[in-house]
Write a protein that holds these residues in place. Structure first.
Motif, short mmCIF file in Angstrom:
data_model
loop_
_atom_site.label_atom_id
_atom_site.label_comp_id
_atom_site.label_asym_id
_atom_site.label_seq_id
_atom_site.Cartn_x
_atom_site.Cartn_y
_atom_site.Cartn_z
N ASP A 114 0.83 -1.27 0.17
CA ASP A 114 -0.08 0.03 0.02
C ASP A 114 0.75 1.20 0.22
OD1 ASP A 114 -0.29 1.57 2.94
OD2 ASP A 114 0.48 -0.44 3.00
N GLY A 145 0.82 3.71 2.02
CA GLY A 145 1.35 4.05 3.39
C GLY A 145 2.49 3.23 3.80
N PHE A 157 2.66 0.21 5.12
CA PHE A 157 2.27 -0.78 6.24
C PHE A 157 3.11 -1.99 6.38
CE2 PHE A 157 0.16 -3.87 8.72
CZ PHE A 157 0.32 -3.44 9.98
N THR A 177 -4.27 8.43 8.02
CA THR A 177 -3.31 8.15 7.05
C THR A 177 -3.75 6.91 6.26
OG1 THR A 177 -1.33 8.59 8.63
CG2 THR A 177 -0.88 7.05 6.78
N TYR A 178 -4.53 5.99 7.00
CA TYR A 178 -5.20 4.82 6.14
C TYR A 178 -6.60 4.95 6.09
CZ TYR A 178 -0.41 2.89 7.24
OH TYR A 178 1.01 2.74 7.44
N SER A 197 -7.48 -6.21 0.89
CA SER A 197 -6.90 -4.86 0.82
C SER A 197 -6.35 -4.57 -0.54
CB SER A 197 -5.68 -4.80 1.63
OG SER A 197 -4.67 -5.80 1.25
N ALA A 241 -3.80 4.53 1.04
CA ALA A 241 -3.13 3.58 2.05
C ALA A 241 -3.98 2.83 2.83
CB ALA A 241 -2.32 4.40 3.05
N VAL A 242 -4.05 1.27 2.89
CA VAL A 242 -4.76 0.51 3.58
C VAL A 242 -3.78 -0.47 4.39
CG1 VAL A 242 -6.43 -1.43 3.42
CG2 VAL A 242 -6.41 0.55 1.64
N VAL A 243 -4.36 -0.53 5.81
CA VAL A 243 -3.59 -1.65 6.54
C VAL A 243 -4.13 -2.95 6.28
CG1 VAL A 243 -3.12 -2.40 8.95
CG2 VAL A 243 -3.39 0.03 8.49
N GLN A 269 -3.92 7.68 12.96
CA GLN A 269 -3.41 7.28 11.68
C GLN A 269 -4.70 6.38 11.03
OE1 GLN A 269 0.50 6.00 11.24
NE2 GLN A 269 0.64 6.27 13.37
N LEU A 270 -5.62 5.82 11.86
CA LEU A 270 -6.63 4.92 11.58
C LEU A 270 -7.97 4.99 12.18
CD1 LEU A 270 -7.16 2.21 9.91
CD2 LEU A 270 -6.40 0.84 12.01
#
Length: 622
Positions: free
Chosen positions: A84, A86, A88, A526-527, A537, A547-549, A574-575
């Motif tokens: 992603d 971001g 992660f 962020t995510y 995801s 961005a994906v966790v 962030q989430l």
């Protein structure tokens, strides 16, 4: 006393552009005039098979596609090979192929075409480099046959049409062999060092699988290199040091990275070294690091795995010809000098084939049939060399006739066996193979009798032998190019039975209503959301570029994030959202299956009921 100053030799004038084009079209002066047009024809065939309707597979393997998309959004994601933007978590492979596809996407814009184009070009280039390599060892005719054999090997075309790293790996392996052959001719250290560097890049593509050709490369130079033994050993040590240095460059950079860095997907502790020697290393051999995925992709391990229902149609077509060629070639060159080029070539490609067949056949861990694409160049090279050696031997000896007949008969029998597994696919091919093999074998026997065969009849026999060997794999290669391929478990042939929709494959996307809700409520987070495994995801990343966790990484088993890490991400803003119930499950300790992590989310989150979620449960965390 006078001295005479000798005039400096004049440099040869550089050829005019038209001369260079003429030389390119003509090829090497010692080659028959038809060789270069034939090479262009083989390359054109490879290009058509790889490029025709290239985007039919769409995102192919969405796991890698998401990483490529992220690479076009973030330089940090490109460097690490993060799934992603971001950063992660990374994919479970080193990032060289992601770099190639990501840069293509940055230049051309991210799309199915810009992502798959580099893989197709790698396959086409591998065909050309294999010709150049085999030509130096066995002559231009053998080179053309080897290039054609590689171009029609079904698994070669399959990996050239998807976004898995194997097409780049195959190209690098062939280039390393070409450089070692150059070293055999020159005896110079620089060619070996460059070969070591290229193998290092192969490691950067698929880790320890990139090193599987090292025994072949080292053995052939140790046996047939021009310098004295002590010099050869010293040169190989330098090449080995170069290989290790290039291989270690990215892992060391990741280890020493000064700032925040993503979790290394596929590892058990976030360490790139654990990934190298565990999941992508010895775990693949012993089965100790299966990551919850089954062993059934490539069937049961054993001596005949290369011919089984899962793997046979990918690579087995020319294995009998390659095997007979290797044995016959070593016998025919037994009295050659230590540096005999033909014997060196047999050692190089023979050791390459033997090592990979042994490892792939008995590998207990995760084994996908498309892994055998790394074996294809060796099989193709041995087939090209053997076709020439056996033809010459058959002209002068009944033993050669027998060897050639055995090679043709076994190759035809293998084709019939493989074609019988898809009885509804082009049944005429099986008939053509049997008829061509019979004509070729009878012609070989007649040619040894008094009076021999007229030239036209001899050509007919040669064409029949070629048809018997090539018809089966060529038909499967054409079929491969005619339908979409599942990037998760790439299978060549008339049908694709991979895990479409499985982890890393087609995946499952959120509804537009849910995506709109998440985008509207992301705010400064962020995510966009956290979901379980790349199955969930990757499609979101491809749809939004956000961005994906990816909880648990590829299959939901990686221990990332921990409960503490997730809580800190929520606390720092962030989430905001977590979607549970879309993962692939997994084993104990996995991020997506940890009961502790799930309990924390359900206890601290509020279920969102107005986001249009059709699968799983969306939780808002604050």
């Amino acid at each position: 006393m006078s001295t005479t100053v000798l005039p400096r030799p004049r440099r040869a004038p550089r050829p005019a552009p038209t001369g260079r084009l003429r030389a390119l079209a003509r090829g090497h002066e010692s080659d028959p005039a038809w060789i270069r047009p034939a090479l262009f024809g083989v390359l054109a065939l490879a290009a058509v098979l790889c490029l025709w309707n290239l985007t039919a597979s769409g995102s192919s393997n969405t796991y890698y596609a998401a990483a490529v998309k992220s690479a076009t959004e973030s330089w940090k994601a490109l460097f690490f090979g993060s799934i992603d933007p971001g950063s992660f978590i990374t994919v479970d492979k080193p990032p060289l192929s992601i770099w190639l596809m990501g840069l293509s996407g940055r230049v051309l814009g991210f799309s199915s075409f810009s992502m798959l184009l580099p893989e197709a070009l790698c396959t086409i280039a591998a065909v050309g480099v294999l010709f150049a390599t085999v030509r130096r060892l066995f002559g231009p005719v053998a080179g053309i046959i080897a290039a054609l054999a590689l171009a029609i090997t079904p698994v070669t075309i399959a990996i050239g049409r998807v976004n898995n790293p194997d097409a780049l790996l195959v190209l690098l392996l062939v280039v390393s062999a070409w450089l070692v052959v150059k070293a055999l001719e020159s005896g110079r250290t620089k060619h070996l060092a460059w070969a070591g560097a290229v193998v290092g890049l192969a490691f950067m593509t698929k880790m320890l699988q990139g090193w599987m050709v090292v025994p072949a490369l080292g053995a052939v130079y140790l046996v047939a290199g021009p310098p004295a033994l002590a010099t050869r050993i010293r040169q190989l040590l330098i090449a080995g040091a170069t290989m290790v240095a290039v291989s270690a460059a990215w892992p060391v950079a990741v280890t020493l990275w000064p700032g925040s860095k993503p979790y290394i997907g596929g590892s058990t502790d976030g360490s790139v070294w654990n990934l190298i020697f565990g999941y992508n290393g010895f775990g693949r051999i012993t089965g100790a690091s299966e990551g919850g995925m089954g062993r059934s992709f490539g069937g049961v391990a054993g001596a005949w795995r290369m011919f089984n229902a899962e793997v046979g149609g990918q690579i087995a077509w020319l294995l009998p010809l390659a095997a007979v060629s290797l044995v016959a070639g070593l016998w025919l060159t037994r009295r050659g000098s230590r540096t005999d080029a033909r014997r060196a070539g047999l050692i190089l490609f023979g050791a390459w084939a033997v090592v990979l067949v042994a490892v792939f056949s008995y590998q207990q861990g995760i084994f996908h049939p498309y892994y055998v694409s790394a074996l294809a160049p060796a099989v193709a090279a041995l087939s090209g060399a053997g076709a020439v050696l056996l033809a010459r031997w058959a002209k002068r000896s009944w033993y050669g006739t027998l060897a050639a007949a055995v090679a043709i008969g076994l190759t035809a029998e293998t084709s019939v066996l493989l074609l019988s597994r898809t009885p509804d696919f082009a049944p005429w091919v099986k008939v053509a193979v049997v008829a061509a093999a019979a004509i070729a074998i009878v012609g070989l026997v007649v040619a040894r009798m008094p009076g021999g065969l007229p030239r036209r009849a001899a050509v007919t026999v040669a064409l029949a032998a070629a048809l018997a060997a090539a018809a089966g794999p060529a038909s499967y290669a054409v079929a491969t190019a005619s339908h979409p391929l599942d990037g998760n478990n790439v299978l060549a042939g008339p049908t694709s039975s991979g895990m479409i929709g499985g982890p890393g494959g087609g995946g499952g996307s959120l509804s537009s209503t849910t995506l709109d809700y998440l985008l509207a409520h992301q705010g400064s987070a962020t995510y966009l959301v956290a979901v379980q495994s790349s199955h969930a995801s990757a499609p979101i990343i491809l749809q939004t570029g956000k961005a994906v966790v990816t909880i648990g990484g590829f299959s939901g088993q990686d221990p990332a994030p921990t409960t503490t890490q997730l809580a800190n991400m929520v606390k720092s803003g962030q989430l905001k959202y977590v979607l549970l119930g879309t993962g692939m499950g997994g084993g104990p300790g996995g991020g997506g299956s940890s009961s502790q992590l799930t309990s924390w989310i359900t206890q601290h989150g509020t279920e969102v009921t107005d986001a249009g979620v059709t699968a799983g449960t969306l939780y808002a965390l604050s």
